[in-house]
Design a protein around this motif. Structure first.
Motif, PDB file in Angstrom:
ATOM      1  N   LEU B  64      17.858  15.655 -25.215  1.00 27.85           N
ATOM      2  CA  LEU B  64      19.068  14.902 -25.526  1.00 27.85           C
ATOM      3  C   LEU B  64      20.065  15.013 -24.369  1.00 27.85           C
ATOM      4  N   GLU B  65      20.170  16.220 -23.806  1.00 29.71           N
ATOM      5  CA  GLU B  65      21.095  16.450 -22.683  1.00 29.71           C
ATOM      6  C   GLU B  65      20.710  15.600 -21.481  1.00 29.71           C
ATOM      7  N   LEU B  66      19.387  15.458 -21.292  1.00 24.64           N
ATOM      8  CA  LEU B  66      18.859  14.694 -20.152  1.00 24.64           C
ATOM      9  C   LEU B  66      19.290  13.233 -20.222  1.00 24.64           C
ATOM     10  N   TYR B  67      19.425  12.721 -21.439  1.00 23.29           N
ATOM     11  CA  TYR B  67      19.714  11.301 -21.592  1.00 23.29           C
ATOM     12  C   TYR B  67      21.184  11.007 -21.856  1.00 23.29           C
ATOM     13  N   GLN B  68      22.067  11.983 -21.591  1.00 17.37           N
ATOM     14  CA  GLN B  68      23.490  11.679 -21.686  1.00 17.37           C
ATOM     15  C   GLN B  68      23.852  10.773 -20.512  1.00 17.37           C
TER      16      GLN B  68
END
Lengths: 267, 202
Positions: B64-68
């Motif tokens: 999820l962090e990667l796709y911020q």
């Protein structure tokens, strides 16, 4: 009864287990929900609806709208689009480079590599995060629904049948109150072939008095009342319209990220 | 009724039918364990460890962090931090506080903040050897040219990250800055000393 205690124990475990799974676990997981900040902004989401919209939620509920409409958007994947935001000193090199490359629907690693390539060529590029899935393709929102979307809904009108479209962000798609009211009065006038029943009992058709009512609906051609008459929404219809306009579960959040449109460089 | 069924019916019809105890077949146990294992594998791939932030297509909070979405400055800082933690952080620390006896702090260092971009960019391009005073303390240094192998854009990202982290409040370093300074220093500059650094323009 033989083995009475065993039967009691078995049913206690079965019921208690499913109670833990279906009631306790979701409460522990999502029960402490509160407002969150919108991505890349200091704005809070969601904000409580105005009182009229809360009344409209009850009208929505009373008329069984949730029997045919859902308020939950699904998302099956996430993709990266690379957009050019500047061409630098050698626009020809950069445009030549990107004309030979696939820029949409990439995974994160590929998109990062592509941005590095464009940067090395002197251009500037940005990665845009895009949600994908059938609901997104239908234009029912730009991300999946999350628990925060329903924070101020009482009761939550999730719905499970889609005879009509999903309404999670209908206030963004159709921000015109007159459209919403005309659509409630005569659905086929706005959506050809709509299966939605008209909700005419939420309106009054009356003779125009000395002056037309300020609330009277503006109809498209061929759908209005006879000459000399006007259609005025009852309070319920107005509340319902305000509620529908308040449905815009479409801001990027930490748990449902997407990029809002950036300034795109056009060579 | 077949003969088989007849023979299995109780001999005396008045007797209370009873459930006899028998062992569970081994294949049911094996099947249950296999299903449990598959369930665990599925949970590991899709469960997100019951994190309330992790939904649908995202398998974990890391993903999820990667796709911020990051754009502009946030993207530069994110890239710079990743590169810094990997290359510079080993000695200077991921908190920028340095390591006693090995590398001076970057947080609040005058070489980062007030001595000019020319000197700041030159240090990773050429390295440092010998005595250098940082924050009132004299360090005996032998820093390799850690930035020499990085691309202009990568080094600019790292330096921008250092410039705006841990209380440092300097503007961004651009790839053009790095390019110009790299060109001025030549291909293989000697490691800088206190004197040669101070001889550089601000």
């Amino acid at each position: 009864m033989k083995n009475g205690f065993l039967v009691f124990l078995a049913s206690l475990i079965a019921l208690g287990g499913s109670w833990c799974g279906f009631v306790l676990a979701p409460v522990l997981q999502l029960g402490g929900g509160k407002q969150t900040t919108i991505l890349n902004s200091s704005g809070l989401y969601p904000v409580d609806r105005p009182g009229m919209a809360n009344q409209g939620l009850q009208v929505y509920r009373a008329n069984g709208c949730a029997a045919c409409h859902t308020e939950q958007v699904q998302q099956s994947g996430v993709a990266c689009d690379v957009v050019l935001t500047g061409a630098g000193k050698n626009p020809e090199v950069v445009t030549n480079l990107i004309s030979s490359l696939k820029l949409n629907g990439l995974d994160k690693d590929l998109a990062d590599a592509l941005v590095d390539k464009i940067t090395a060529a002197g251009g500037k590029a940005e990665i845009r995060i895009v949600a994908t899935g059938p609901d997104i393709d239908r234009g029912w929102g730009r991300r999946h629904s999350v628990a925060e979307d329903f924070l101020y809904d009482d009761p939550v009108q999730l719905g499970n049948l889609r005879i009509g479209p999903d309404l999670a962000d209908v206030g963004m798609r159709q921000p015109d109150a007159n459209w919403q009211l005309v659509h409630l009065y005569a659905p086929q006038s706005e959506v050809k072939g709509s299966a939605m029943p008209p909700f005419r009992y939420l309106f009054r058709v009356k003779k125009i008095g000395s002056a037309p009512s300020p609330d009277a609906l503006a109809f498209p051609k061929d759908f209005g009342p006879p000459a000399g008459y006007e259609v005025v929404p009852a309070p319920q219809a107005q509340e319902l319209a305000v509620y529908l306009l308040s449905l815009h579960a479409d801001v990027p959040l930490h748990n449902a990220p997407f990029s809002q449109s950036a300034a795109v460089f056009k060579p | 009724m077949s003969d088989e069924l007849k023979s299995s019916t109780p001999q005396t019809p008045d007797a209370e039918p009873a459930v006899s105890r028998s062992t569970v077949p081994i294949w049911i146990i094996v099947l249950t364990l296999m299903l449990l294992f598959l369930g665990m594998v599925y949970f590991d791939h899709h469960g997100g460890w019951f994190n309330s932030q992790v939904y649908g297509p995202y398998a974990s909070s890391e993903e999820l962090e990667l796709y911020q979405p990051k754009s502009g400055e946030a993207a530069i800082l994110a890239r710079g931090k990743a590169r810094y933690d990997q290359v510079c952080g080993l000695c200077h620390g991921v908190d920028g506080l340095g390591k006693p006896g090995q590398a001076p702090p970057l947080a609040g260092s005058e070489w980062v903040d007030t001595r000019g971009i020319q000197r700041f960019v030159s240090i990773p391009l050429g390295g440092v050897s010998g005595q250098l005073s940082v924050k009132g303390q004299t360090w005996s240094l032998s820093m390799p040219a850690m930035g020499a192998a990085m691309s202009d854009a990568d080094l600019a990202d790292v330096l921008t990250y250092i410039h705006s982290s841990w209380g440092n409040k300097q503007g961004p370093v651009t790839a053009d800055d790095v390019k110009a300074i790299r060109a001025k220093l030549g291909a293989h500059p000697q490691p800088f000393t206190d004197e040669t650094l101070k001889a550089l323009p601000q």
